[in-house]
Design a protein around this motif. Structure first.
Motif, mmCIF file in Angstrom:
data_model
loop_
_atom_site.group_PDB
_atom_site.id
_atom_site.type_symbol
_atom_site.label_atom_id
_atom_site.label_comp_id
_atom_site.label_asym_id
_atom_site.label_seq_id
_atom_site.Cartn_x
_atom_site.Cartn_y
_atom_site.Cartn_z
ATOM 1 N N ILE A 4 0.995 -1.379 -0.094
ATOM 2 C CA ILE A 4 0.010 0.133 0.003
ATOM 3 C C ILE A 4 0.890 1.583 -0.096
ATOM 4 O O ILE A 4 0.583 1.905 -0.558
ATOM 5 C CB ILE A 4 -0.739 0.334 1.067
ATOM 6 C CG1 ILE A 4 -1.998 -1.251 0.999
ATOM 7 C CG2 ILE A 4 -1.567 1.630 1.076
ATOM 8 C CD1 ILE A 4 -2.980 -1.791 2.475
ATOM 9 N N VAL A 5 1.498 1.071 1.189
ATOM 10 C CA VAL A 5 2.916 2.788 0.965
ATOM 11 C C VAL A 5 3.892 2.586 -0.363
ATOM 12 O O VAL A 5 3.836 3.744 -0.907
ATOM 13 C CB VAL A 5 4.081 2.608 1.840
ATOM 14 C CG1 VAL A 5 5.007 3.726 2.022
ATOM 15 C CG2 VAL A 5 2.755 2.116 3.428
ATOM 16 N N ILE A 8 1.186 4.051 -3.103
ATOM 17 C CA ILE A 8 0.619 5.742 -2.602
ATOM 18 C C ILE A 8 2.278 6.202 -3.245
ATOM 19 O O ILE A 8 2.430 7.489 -3.456
ATOM 20 C CB ILE A 8 0.309 5.715 -1.323
ATOM 21 C CG1 ILE A 8 -1.043 5.126 -0.950
ATOM 22 C CG2 ILE A 8 0.361 7.303 -0.734
ATOM 23 C CD1 ILE A 8 -1.772 5.108 0.400
ATOM 24 N N PHE A 11 1.939 6.855 -6.786
ATOM 25 C CA PHE A 11 1.077 7.607 -7.032
ATOM 26 C C PHE A 11 2.037 8.871 -7.568
ATOM 27 O O PHE A 11 1.764 9.709 -8.462
ATOM 28 C CB PHE A 11 0.247 8.010 -6.530
ATOM 29 C CG PHE A 11 -0.837 8.429 -7.127
ATOM 30 C CD1 PHE A 11 -2.151 8.256 -8.250
ATOM 31 C CD2 PHE A 11 -1.326 9.153 -6.214
ATOM 32 C CE1 PHE A 11 -3.023 9.552 -8.424
ATOM 33 C CE2 PHE A 11 -2.074 10.519 -6.872
ATOM 34 C CZ PHE A 11 -3.126 10.062 -7.499
ATOM 35 N N ILE A 12 2.321 9.536 -5.820
ATOM 36 C CA ILE A 12 2.534 10.615 -5.712
ATOM 37 C C ILE A 12 3.941 10.556 -6.708
ATOM 38 O O ILE A 12 3.800 12.004 -7.299
ATOM 39 C CB ILE A 12 3.107 11.028 -4.744
ATOM 40 C CG1 ILE A 12 1.915 10.887 -3.320
ATOM 41 C CG2 ILE A 12 4.538 11.940 -4.144
ATOM 42 C CD1 ILE A 12 2.444 10.669 -1.854
ATOM 43 N N THR A 33 0.237 5.865 -11.571
ATOM 44 C CA THR A 33 0.931 5.281 -10.621
ATOM 45 C C THR A 33 2.193 4.066 -10.891
ATOM 46 O O THR A 33 2.887 3.939 -10.527
ATOM 47 C CB THR A 33 -0.295 4.437 -9.398
ATOM 48 O OG1 THR A 33 -1.441 5.216 -9.073
ATOM 49 C CG2 THR A 33 0.109 3.478 -8.210
#
Length: 82
Positions: A4-5, A8, A11-12, A33
């Motif tokens: 999950i990290v 994220i 994506f950033i 992503t």
């Protein structure tokens, strides 16, 4: 929790790379992503192989963005329509 990290952060990093790269990159959230995750992987493995920075270093963020820019550039070359 680690996946999950990774998603994220990918994506950033993908958003930042798309904002820096000039031109129109027509891609959605999923591809952005994937771009960020692949760029981060390229940068982390490249940096560790060359011994440029240790794992978990803040330099890794900048390297991930540069890796995503490289992946985005190659993606643009591959999908370029004439």
């Amino acid at each position: 929790m680690g996946i999950i990290v990774t998603i994220i952060v990918g994506f950033i990093v993908g958003l930042i790379a798309r904002a820096i790269m000039p031109g129109n990159q027509a891609m959605g959230i999923i591809l952005t992503t994937v771009l960020g995750v692949v760029g981060a992987l390229v940068a982390s493995y490249g940096g560790s192989l060359l011994g440029l920075y240790p794992a978990g270093s803040p330099v890794g963020w900048f390297a991930s963005i540069i890796g995503a820019l490289i992946v985005l550039f190659v993606y643009g070359l591959v999908t370029k329509r004439s």
